[in-house]
Enzyme design. Structure first.
Site, short mmCIF file in Angstrom:
data_model
loop_
_atom_site.label_atom_id
_atom_site.label_comp_id
_atom_site.label_asym_id
_atom_site.label_seq_id
_atom_site.Cartn_x
_atom_site.Cartn_y
_atom_site.Cartn_z
N SER A 139 0.49 -0.91 0.13
CA SER A 139 0.15 -0.07 -0.04
C SER A 139 1.06 1.02 -0.14
O SER A 139 2.23 0.79 0.68
CB SER A 139 -0.81 -0.10 1.05
OG SER A 139 -1.67 1.03 1.63
N TYR A 152 -2.04 0.41 11.00
CA TYR A 152 -1.89 -0.43 9.42
C TYR A 152 -1.11 0.46 8.49
O TYR A 152 -0.17 -0.97 7.64
CB TYR A 152 -3.67 0.22 8.79
CG TYR A 152 -3.96 0.33 6.73
CD1 TYR A 152 -4.06 -1.24 6.80
CD2 TYR A 152 -2.82 1.14 6.34
CE1 TYR A 152 -3.85 -1.78 4.93
CE2 TYR A 152 -3.32 0.41 4.73
CZ TYR A 152 -3.66 -0.79 4.34
OH TYR A 152 -4.20 -1.08 2.98
#
Length: 231
Positions: A139, A152
């Site tokens: 990501s 995250y």
């Protein structure tokens, strides 16, 4: 489309979601056999392509025995594994101050342990035949920490570190690895985010095409890292 992956077999984890389905379809369109690994069976799987080249295997990637069994079933069906796409992941409550430990555990288990279990399950065979490609879906949060995504981001920094270290470990083995870091992609998960309203998002197919690009390079070319963001 040129069937560049004809005769190859890929495993895609998290295959029932928007990005996983797009990846599966793109790999199948390029000629690959694809094993779809997920806890839930994808809807309308028959719309992807030739069902003889597709296999759904119910899998919890946070369970190493499940992952090992899934890989063995894929090998029994198609003979060998050439491409493993670590796509399964979770974005949950991520502020440290919130103290949502249960959510943190789920992200760590899925985003880190699930990736490691997948790599471990296919690596020995790939090393033995001196070919194979592991693709980790990271990501852009693995490059930059956002205040609302602290935990995250930590898991995605870990994925990036694993990809970088693995690339070094696999030098001169014939086995390649690619880390792909998408920005916000239009998926059911991102649709729930209140922070991305009004911003153009990537299409899942954009990431799927990126994967096919990476895995269809000549065998002497290793595309180590790709970041894909919306304009």
């Amino acid at each position: 489309m040129t069937k560049q992956l004809m005769g190859k077999t890929a495993i895609v984890t998290g295959a029932s979601g928007g990005m996983g389905m797009a990846i599966t379809k793109e790999l199948a369109n390029a000629g690959a056999n694809v094993a779809l690994a997920d806890k839930e069976k994808p809807k309308n799987i028959e719309e992807i392509g030739n069902m003889e080249k597709l296999l759904y295997i119910q899998t919890d990637v946070t369970n190493k025995h499940d992952v090992g069994s899934m890989v063995e079933r894929a090998k029994q069906a198609f003979g060998h594994i050439d491409i493993y796409v670590n796509n399964a992941g979770k974005m949950g409550s991520s502020r440290v101050l919130q103290g949502d430990v249960s959510n943190w555990d789920q992200m760590i288990d899925l985003n880190i342990k699930g990736v490691l279990y997948g790599i471990n399950s296919v690596l020995s065979d790939m090393l033995e035949k001196k070919s194979g490609h592991i693709v980790n879906i990271d990501s852009d949060a693995g490059h930059e920490v956002y205040e609302r995504l602290t935990v995250y981001s930590a898991t995605k920094f870990a994925v990036r570190a694993l990809s970088t270290g693995l690339e070094k470990e696999l030098a001169n083995t014939g086995v390649r690895t690619t880390n792909i870091s998408p920005g916000m992609v239009e998926t059911p998960l991102s649709a729930k985010s209140p922070f991305e309203n009004g911003r153009k998002k990537l299409n899942p197919a954009d990431i799927a095409k990126t994967i096919v690009y990476a895995v269809t390079q000549p065998d002497y070319v290793n595309v180590n890292e790709i970041t894909v963001r919306p304009v």
